[in-house]
Scaffold this active site. Structure first.
Site, short mmCIF file in Angstrom:
data_model
loop_
_atom_site.label_atom_id
_atom_site.label_comp_id
_atom_site.label_asym_id
_atom_site.label_seq_id
_atom_site.Cartn_x
_atom_site.Cartn_y
_atom_site.Cartn_z
NE ARG A 156 -8.79 6.52 19.34
CZ ARG A 156 -8.13 5.71 19.02
NH1 ARG A 156 -7.46 5.10 19.53
NH2 ARG A 156 -7.62 6.32 18.17
CD GLU A 198 -13.91 -2.43 13.09
OE1 GLU A 198 -13.45 -3.30 13.13
OE2 GLU A 198 -14.40 -2.43 11.52
CG ASN A 199 -13.58 0.16 18.39
OD1 ASN A 199 -13.34 -0.71 18.33
ND2 ASN A 199 -12.84 0.74 16.89
CG ASN A 227 -2.31 0.87 1.49
OD1 ASN A 227 -2.09 2.15 0.86
ND2 ASN A 227 -2.67 0.91 2.55
CG ASP A 252 -8.36 10.29 17.63
OD1 ASP A 252 -7.25 9.50 17.53
OD2 ASP A 252 -9.49 9.72 18.72
NE ARG A 261 -10.51 12.78 2.49
CZ ARG A 261 -10.40 11.58 2.27
NH1 ARG A 261 -11.78 10.77 2.57
NH2 ARG A 261 -9.43 10.90 2.49
CD GLU A 308 -9.79 -0.75 3.71
OE1 GLU A 308 -9.87 -0.88 5.17
OE2 GLU A 308 -10.05 0.20 2.56
N GLY A 338 -12.60 2.00 12.39
CA GLY A 338 -12.45 2.32 13.85
C GLY A 338 -13.46 2.54 14.37
CG HIS A 386 -14.08 3.91 2.18
ND1 HIS A 386 -14.61 5.14 2.94
CD2 HIS A 386 -12.33 3.81 2.83
CE1 HIS A 386 -13.77 5.63 4.16
NE2 HIS A 386 -12.73 5.29 4.12
N GLY A 397 -11.27 8.34 7.28
CA GLY A 397 -12.57 8.69 6.11
C GLY A 397 -14.13 7.67 6.02
NE ARG A 399 -6.53 1.34 -0.33
CZ ARG A 399 -7.11 0.72 1.27
NH1 ARG A 399 -6.05 0.88 2.05
NH2 ARG A 399 -7.71 1.46 1.02
P1 AMP Z 1 -9.38 3.98 11.04
O1 AMP Z 1 -9.54 5.52 9.36
O2 AMP Z 1 -10.90 2.64 9.90
O3 AMP Z 1 -8.38 3.59 11.43
O4 AMP Z 1 -10.85 4.67 12.25
C1 AMP Z 1 -10.09 5.84 13.17
C2 AMP Z 1 -10.32 5.99 13.58
O5 AMP Z 1 -11.66 5.30 14.56
C3 AMP Z 1 -10.45 7.62 14.77
O6 AMP Z 1 -10.98 8.74 14.69
C4 AMP Z 1 -10.25 7.26 16.36
O7 AMP Z 1 -10.31 7.83 17.03
C5 AMP Z 1 -11.45 5.97 16.32
N1 AMP Z 1 -11.39 4.78 17.05
C6 AMP Z 1 -11.13 3.69 17.50
N2 AMP Z 1 -10.97 3.58 18.19
C7 AMP Z 1 -12.60 3.74 18.82
C8 AMP Z 1 -12.63 3.79 20.40
N3 AMP Z 1 -12.51 2.86 21.28
N4 AMP Z 1 -13.79 4.10 20.65
C9 AMP Z 1 -14.21 5.05 19.62
N5 AMP Z 1 -13.97 5.16 18.04
C10 AMP Z 1 -12.18 5.15 17.87
#
Ligand code: AMP
Length: 415
Positions: free
Chosen positions: A281, A331-332, A9, A279, A238, A387, A328, A179, A209, A90
């Site tokens: 979190r 899932e979380n 990648n 971010d 974005r 992916e 991210g 995606h 994204g 990729r």
């Molecule tokens: P990705 O681009 O798929 O890697 O996702 C990144 C995003 O997922 C970032 O904004 C992270 O803050 C968010 N993220 C990762 N872990 C958590 C979590 N445990 N709770 C909330 N958001 C999360």
């Protein structure tokens, strides 16, 4: 003995790689070479639970490829470069040329080069990655896996913009969607999970994204990203969909060039633009401590998602097998999923299983990902995306076909 496959990648100044044993799909090592072209470039290697970081001046992608191969040999991940039987790349943009992954030959590389104008940030690095690998390993099958390919099944009314038709025919202005590798992975996973091919899904890939995909009869029917990944949902940095007149207006108001505004819309907008953090979190923490901008940014992201769920629900005529959250944030974030499902609960007769939603992240591998109740009209799932697995799978399948002389070149020309 298994065969080794390499997944690459390449970014404009980085190169990520992973080496796998196939057909076991076992990752042997992965690495990330960063700041290529700078004098503070460095790389990390991860294997056997270890993480090593090394500093080295790496000026070009060709140098990065040499370093990668040197590390693979030095650490005995491979005995010889001929151990590597296939390489998957990729690639951001396949334009209208590609609706699936392809073996890279001269035509394919020329097409990827022709698409630089649609992927100016990504394609130069990706092309450098491909050419560097071709120079070192000219006889190993190299496969391009496009982020746009899955979305090529959209009907014209989904992908056209209401602008002069010649902008489409002469300049390629249309919705391509991105995606795609993730949306395809989720679609394939849900087909298995639900035990049917013709699945109707609303997939929410919510990471830094973010994009959504409306899957009708197992194929992409609509998606939120457009000509570029800027369109659709509110994202980390974005803006997502905005009134396009804002661009001219703000250029004049703030004395900015179009390029500067475009950079701001891509890198300084979205959650970051509203709340100063991208971010999720950090944002959740701020919102919990009462920060109004953080609350607003989260609400705007959620609203942009529910808006497209409503649109896709209607496009699927209410026949939705599942809504799926991935990436991210999807899932979380327990609260984001809860807020979204609660917002659409009355309108679509969907019910959240609060306990499953709260516990899903901790027991991901032991559950089927269902977070709706048994009497919910539409099932809601959390499914981790993968992916890299899709790139590996396509690369392996194409190289096996070449090995068995079953390979037929596929090339879809645009109309
Ligand atoms: P990705 O681009 O798929 O890697 O996702 C990144 C995003 O997922 C970032 O904004 C992270 O803050 C968010 N993220 C990762 N872990 C958590 C979590 N445990 N709770 C909330 N958001 C999360």
């Amino acid at each position: 003995m298994g065969e080794k496959f390499l997944i690459i990648n390449a970014g404009s100044s980085s190169l990520k790689f992973s080496l796998y044993d196939m057909p076991e799909t076992k990752e042997i090592v992965n690495g990330y070479i960063e700041k290529i072209g700078n004098d503070d470039s460095f790389y990390t290697l991860k294997y056997d639970g270890k993480k090593l970081e090394k500093k080295r001046i790496i000026m070009t992608h060709t140098d990065a490829v040499q370093i990668m191969l040197m590390e693979l040999l030095k650490n005995n991940f491979i005995n010889d470069i001929t151990d590597i039987k296939g390489i998957g790349h990729r690639v951001l943009h396949g334009g209208e040329f590609y609706s699936e992954s392809v073996l890279i030959d001269k035509d394919v590389l020329d097409n990827i080069k022709a698409l630089i104008k649609l992927g100016p940030l990504h394609h130069p690095g990706e092309i450098a990655g491909i050419e560097s690998m071709q120079n070192v390993m000219p006889n190993v099958p190299q496969v391009a896996v496009f982020d746009t390919a899955f979305h090529q099944t959209m009907p014209k009314e989904s992908y056209m913009y209401a602008v002069p038709y010649e902008w489409y025919t002469e300049n390629g202005v249309r919705k391509y969607g991105f995606h795609g590798t993730s949306h395809k992975y989720i679609t394939e996973t849900m087909k298995k999970q639900l035990g049917k091919e013709n699945v109707n899904l609303i997939i929410c890939h919510i990471g830094s994204g973010a994009s959504m995909c409306c899957v009708k009869n197992g194929k992409c029917y609509n998606t939120t990203m457009g000509l570029t990944p800027l369109d659709g949902l509110v994202m980390g940095t974005r803006c997502g969909t905005i009134d396009s007149s804002i661009i001219e207006y703000i250029c004049k108001e703030r004395n900015l060039s179009i390029e500067e505004v475009n950079t701001i819309l891509n890198k300084k907008s979205g959650l970051l633009g509203i709340a100063g953090k991208n971010d999720f979190r950090d944002l959740e923490q701020l919102a919990n401590s009462g920060d109004e901008r953080a609350k607003l940014a989260i609400k705007m992201l959620q609203n942009s998602i529910t808006k497209f769920i409503a649109q896709y629900y209607v496009e699927l005529e209410g026949n939705v097998d599942a809504i799926v959250f991935t990436a991210g944030i999807g899932e979380n974030s327990i609260s984001l999923r809860a807020n979204i499902v609660n917002a659409i609960s009355n309108a679509l007769d969907i019910k959240l299983n609060k306990e499953a939603n709260s516990n899903i992240a901790r027991f991901k591998e032991n559950q089927n990902g269902l977070i709706s109740t048994n009497d919910s009209k539409i099932k809601v799932f959390v499914v981790p995306t993968n992916e890299e697995y899709m790139i590996l799978k396509d690369t392996y399948e194409i190289s096996q076909k070449i090995k068995n002389n079953e390979f037929v070149k596929t090339l879809k020309k645009g109309n």
